[in-house]
Write a protein that holds these residues in place. Structure first.
Motif, mmCIF file in Angstrom:
data_model
loop_
_atom_site.group_PDB
_atom_site.id
_atom_site.type_symbol
_atom_site.label_atom_id
_atom_site.label_comp_id
_atom_site.label_asym_id
_atom_site.label_seq_id
_atom_site.Cartn_x
_atom_site.Cartn_y
_atom_site.Cartn_z
ATOM 1 N N TRP A 85 28.217 26.947 42.036
ATOM 2 C CA TRP A 85 29.390 27.395 41.411
ATOM 3 C C TRP A 85 29.779 28.750 42.055
ATOM 4 C CZ3 TRP A 85 32.681 23.789 39.434
ATOM 5 C CH2 TRP A 85 31.966 22.811 38.722
ATOM 6 N N LYS A 86 31.149 29.148 42.361
ATOM 7 C CA LYS A 86 31.329 30.336 42.447
ATOM 8 C C LYS A 86 32.467 30.703 41.615
ATOM 9 C CE LYS A 86 33.354 33.091 46.426
ATOM 10 N NZ LYS A 86 33.553 33.215 47.838
ATOM 11 N N CYS A 87 32.637 31.917 41.138
ATOM 12 C CA CYS A 87 33.709 32.347 40.125
ATOM 13 C C CYS A 87 34.079 33.740 40.601
ATOM 14 C CB CYS A 87 33.047 32.545 38.726
ATOM 15 S SG CYS A 87 34.296 33.149 37.528
ATOM 16 N N ILE A 88 35.324 33.994 41.013
ATOM 17 C CA ILE A 88 35.983 35.182 41.366
ATOM 18 C C ILE A 88 36.807 35.618 40.510
ATOM 19 C CG2 ILE A 88 37.679 36.022 43.277
ATOM 20 C CD1 ILE A 88 37.006 33.194 44.847
ATOM 21 N N VAL A 89 36.684 36.963 39.926
ATOM 22 C CA VAL A 89 37.549 37.613 38.756
ATOM 23 C C VAL A 89 38.142 38.737 39.441
ATOM 24 C CG1 VAL A 89 37.141 38.937 36.725
ATOM 25 C CG2 VAL A 89 35.624 36.906 37.203
ATOM 26 N N PRO A 90 39.516 38.500 39.415
ATOM 27 C CA PRO A 90 40.196 39.814 39.985
ATOM 28 C C PRO A 90 40.247 40.871 38.937
ATOM 29 C CG PRO A 90 41.692 38.225 38.837
ATOM 30 C CD PRO A 90 40.275 37.833 38.839
ATOM 31 N N HIS A 91 40.585 42.261 39.747
ATOM 32 C CA HIS A 91 40.519 43.231 38.909
ATOM 33 C C HIS A 91 41.922 43.959 38.918
ATOM 34 C CE1 HIS A 91 39.257 47.151 37.279
ATOM 35 N NE2 HIS A 91 39.898 47.802 38.201
ATOM 36 N N PRO A 92 42.472 43.950 37.414
ATOM 37 C CA PRO A 92 43.800 44.392 37.431
ATOM 38 C C PRO A 92 44.227 45.499 38.030
ATOM 39 C CG PRO A 92 42.595 44.327 35.350
ATOM 40 C CD PRO A 92 41.666 43.783 36.350
ATOM 41 N N GLY A 93 43.485 46.465 38.403
ATOM 42 C CA GLY A 93 44.010 47.815 38.936
ATOM 43 C C GLY A 93 44.656 47.433 40.374
ATOM 44 N N ARG A 94 44.048 46.591 41.150
ATOM 45 C CA ARG A 94 44.547 46.529 42.467
ATOM 46 C C ARG A 94 45.205 44.956 42.493
ATOM 47 N NH1 ARG A 94 45.624 50.814 44.501
ATOM 48 N NH2 ARG A 94 46.009 49.777 46.475
ATOM 49 N N GLU A 95 44.760 43.843 41.638
ATOM 50 C CA GLU A 95 45.251 42.775 41.716
ATOM 51 C C GLU A 95 45.851 42.195 40.511
ATOM 52 O OE1 GLU A 95 45.564 40.996 44.538
ATOM 53 O OE2 GLU A 95 44.343 41.882 45.873
ATOM 54 N N PRO A 96 46.684 42.823 39.954
ATOM 55 C CA PRO A 96 47.340 42.537 38.439
ATOM 56 C C PRO A 96 48.065 41.271 38.463
ATOM 57 C CG PRO A 96 49.063 43.991 39.895
ATOM 58 C CD PRO A 96 47.886 43.732 40.618
ATOM 59 N N ASP A 97 48.363 40.472 39.416
ATOM 60 C CA ASP A 97 49.046 38.886 39.474
ATOM 61 C C ASP A 97 48.090 37.914 39.667
ATOM 62 O OD1 ASP A 97 51.443 40.400 38.662
ATOM 63 O OD2 ASP A 97 52.006 40.553 40.732
ATOM 64 N N THR B 219 41.906 34.413 37.861
ATOM 65 C CA THR B 219 40.330 33.888 37.961
ATOM 66 C C THR B 219 40.147 32.597 38.582
ATOM 67 O OG1 THR B 219 39.585 35.373 36.110
ATOM 68 C CG2 THR B 219 38.085 33.578 36.674
ATOM 69 N N GLU B 220 39.468 32.327 39.555
ATOM 70 C CA GLU B 220 39.140 30.982 40.054
ATOM 71 C C GLU B 220 37.865 30.437 40.164
ATOM 72 O OE1 GLU B 220 42.111 30.613 43.809
ATOM 73 O OE2 GLU B 220 40.804 32.564 43.954
ATOM 74 N N LEU B 221 37.623 29.356 40.156
ATOM 75 C CA LEU B 221 36.253 28.603 40.159
ATOM 76 C C LEU B 221 36.080 27.576 40.924
ATOM 77 C CD1 LEU B 221 33.561 28.510 38.217
ATOM 78 C CD2 LEU B 221 34.607 26.680 37.028
ATOM 79 N N GLN C 54 30.918 31.789 31.255
ATOM 80 C CA GLN C 54 29.526 32.303 31.568
ATOM 81 C C GLN C 54 29.416 32.799 32.700
ATOM 82 O OE1 GLN C 54 27.364 28.726 32.879
ATOM 83 N NE2 GLN C 54 25.711 29.869 33.669
ATOM 84 N N LEU C 55 30.108 32.494 33.635
ATOM 85 C CA LEU C 55 30.096 33.364 35.011
ATOM 86 C C LEU C 55 30.768 34.810 35.087
ATOM 87 C CD1 LEU C 55 30.326 30.403 37.488
ATOM 88 C CD2 LEU C 55 28.375 31.447 36.965
ATOM 89 N N THR C 56 31.579 34.957 34.228
ATOM 90 C CA THR C 56 32.206 36.229 34.134
ATOM 91 C C THR C 56 31.304 37.026 33.425
ATOM 92 O OG1 THR C 56 34.667 35.171 34.147
ATOM 93 C CG2 THR C 56 34.166 37.218 33.144
ATOM 94 N N LYS C 57 30.629 36.527 32.509
ATOM 95 C CA LYS C 57 29.609 37.332 31.767
ATOM 96 C C LYS C 57 28.562 37.921 32.562
ATOM 97 C CE LYS C 57 26.380 37.381 27.744
ATOM 98 N NZ LYS C 57 26.002 36.475 26.734
ATOM 99 N N LYS C 58 28.265 37.045 33.624
ATOM 100 C CA LYS C 58 26.956 37.252 34.564
ATOM 101 C C LYS C 58 27.666 38.513 35.294
ATOM 102 C CE LYS C 58 24.395 33.464 34.765
ATOM 103 N NZ LYS C 58 23.078 34.051 34.479
ATOM 104 N N ILE C 59 28.869 38.361 35.805
ATOM 105 C CA ILE C 59 29.516 39.539 36.700
ATOM 106 C C ILE C 59 29.470 40.788 35.960
ATOM 107 C CG2 ILE C 59 31.865 40.094 37.767
ATOM 108 C CD1 ILE C 59 32.199 37.319 38.281
ATOM 109 N N ASN C 60 30.022 40.695 34.710
ATOM 110 C CA ASN C 60 30.117 41.964 33.875
ATOM 111 C C ASN C 60 28.578 42.677 33.669
ATOM 112 O OD1 ASN C 60 32.761 42.300 33.511
ATOM 113 N ND2 ASN C 60 32.792 40.855 31.952
ATOM 114 N N GLN C 61 27.514 41.705 33.493
ATOM 115 C CA GLN C 61 26.086 42.171 33.494
ATOM 116 C C GLN C 61 25.901 42.962 34.713
ATOM 117 O OE1 GLN C 61 24.514 38.423 32.313
ATOM 118 N NE2 GLN C 61 24.435 39.134 29.912
ATOM 119 N N TRP C 62 26.215 42.423 35.680
ATOM 120 C CA TRP C 62 25.867 43.034 36.988
ATOM 121 C C TRP C 62 26.600 44.312 37.496
ATOM 122 C CZ3 TRP C 62 29.803 42.557 41.292
ATOM 123 C CH2 TRP C 62 29.211 43.068 42.517
#
Length: 443
Positions: A391-403, A406-408, A431-439
């Motif tokens: 699995w690959k999860c991609i989370v945008p940062h609203p500061g540069r990618e407001p529109d 999140t993709e999986l 689950q994967l977003t939580k891992k990203i935030n822990q990283w």
């Protein structure tokens, strides 16, 4: 046993011990090969139907080869700095290719910005980030007395700022020193500077480190006619034929480098590391990159084979399962030569099979081409991503990618990321977003 025989046996043991110590005292050489703008599948050994890369195919067959290798960012300058420091872009601080211009020049033409003397000062100041890092060349020289040579793509000023004792890049911004200057000639105009360095190191019996990062298959896509003619009839699109020919041209130079190691009788005493700085998908009608490749958050920009060859020490294996990252190259090299891996490096030793098997996830960050802030990496952040298993999860940062959303993706079943499953699997996304935030947690 007679006394004479006993004495001879003791003497033999003493000489054997001394010889063994001498062998242990001679660390292996290190050669780092970095491709520049090449998609993860654009090799013979990765299954491309047309591109011929016989020398890299041979290297892959002799190496521990991770087909599921990645770089954290799909842009060359941050990626290259990660390769030589073993740290993520947000850690080493080099998060884009060009720093921000003076405030009154924001939005001005690039030519006007580059000619402004204030911008020259900003560019030189941004290079100071590398001065705060310990590079692979630094580790090798300071601990074991290696001499080292830089050639090819190098953004961080004079080669010595990367810890190299020898090199090609002068880094003077007033004389074309942006991303490699004289170093960009390597491969395209021959291999003599690298060969001369290797010859000197061998003659002086010094362990050596070679950083070979040619401007290949990078644009300009101007391959030799003999190579272009091989591919013209294999595709209706001339720009793609040119790119394919560039990949083979790069492969030829890698073969020349590897052959030279054997000609100097140091091939067996040299660790060869291979990675690409970022991916590339060529457009059909122009020699430029298509969406979802370079600079993107997708595998077309971030995935690369990673290889480690050390004959008689590393068992060749084509690993299609486990994950590897360019953050692993520095700790892998350090462990191989006998230097303790600093605890603050986030990568693992890829020669440690248990560490490879125990790893659960790898991470990355996609940043703007033009740096938004001199010291704050979050200002340039577009996406963070994680890969765990399939699995690959991609989370945008609203500061540069407001529109952006999140993709999986299930990237083993869907390697080209065409089927976004985020809406169907919210629990997996959480689950994967939580891992990203822990990283790396960002505001």
């Amino acid at each position: 046993m007679s006394l004479r025989a006993s004495l001879l046996s003791v003497v033999a043991l003493i000489f054997a011990s001394a010889f063994s110590s001498q062998l242990q005292a001679a660390p292996p050489n290190v050669v780092l090969i970095i491709s520049d703008d090449q998609a993860w599948g654009d090799y013979g050994f990765m299954g491309h139907s047309e591109i011929q890369t016989p020398h890299l195919d041979k290297l892959a067959a002799e190496s521990l080869t991770f087909q599921r290798g990645y770089v954290p960012d799909s842009l060359c300058r941050p990626s290259l700095t990660t390769i030589v420091t073993g740290r993520y872009p947000h850690q080493h601080g080099i998060v884009g290719n060009d720093p921000p211009p003076p405030a009154d020049l924001v939005g001005a033409a690039k030519r006007q910005i580059v000619r402004d003397p204030r911008y020259l000062e900003i560019r030189n100041r941004y290079i100071e980030h590398i001065d705060d890092e310990t590079t692979l060349a630094d580790f090798l020289h300071e601990n074991l007395g290696y001499i080292s040579h830089q050639s090819g793509k190098w953004w961080e000023g004079h080669y010595s700022r990367g810890g190299f004792t020898h090199g090609m890049t002068h880094g003077d911004r007033t004389k074309g020193g942006r991303h490699g200057d004289d170093g960009l000639k390597i491969g395209r105009t021959g291999m003599k500077p690298v060969f001369d360095f290797i010859d000197t190191a061998v003659e002086e019996e010094k362990p050596f480190f070679v950083y070979y990062a040619p401007f290949l298959p990078h644009t300009p896509h101007n391959p030799p006619a003999r190579l272009l003619n091989k591919y013209k009839d294999k595709t209706p699109h001339l720009p793609i034929a040119k790119y394919w020919a560039m990949c083979e041209w790069f492969d030829e130079t890698c073969g020349q480098l590897l052959d030279h190691l054997d000609e100097k009788n140091v091939g067996d005493d040299t660790i060869v590391l291979y990675v690409c700085d970022n991916g590339w998908i060529n457009e059909e009608n122009a020699s430029r990159y298509a969406p979802r490749s370079k600079r993107s958050q997708y595998d077309g920009g971030t995935r690369t084979p990673i290889m480690i060859r050390w004959r008689n020490h590393v068992e060749p294996k084509m690993d299609t399962t486990h994950l590897a990252s360019s953050i692993d190259l520095v700790p892998t090299a350090l462990a191989a030569v006998g230097i303790d891996i600093p605890k603050d490096l986030p990568g693992i030793n890829l020669l440690d099979s248990k560490a490879v098997a125990d790893r659960k996830a790898i991470f990355g960050e996609i940043l703007e081409h033009d740096i938004q802030h001199m010291t704050d990496p979050v200002a340039s952040l577009r996406f963070r991503w994680v890969i765990e298993g399939d699995w690959k999860c991609i989370v945008p940062h609203p500061g540069r990618e407001p529109d952006a959303k999140t993709e999986l993706f299930n990237i083993t079943k869907d390697p080209h990321e065409k089927n976004d499953l985020a809406a169907d699997m919210p629990e997996k996304v959480a689950q994967l977003t939580k891992k990203i935030n822990q990283w790396w947690k960002v505001d």
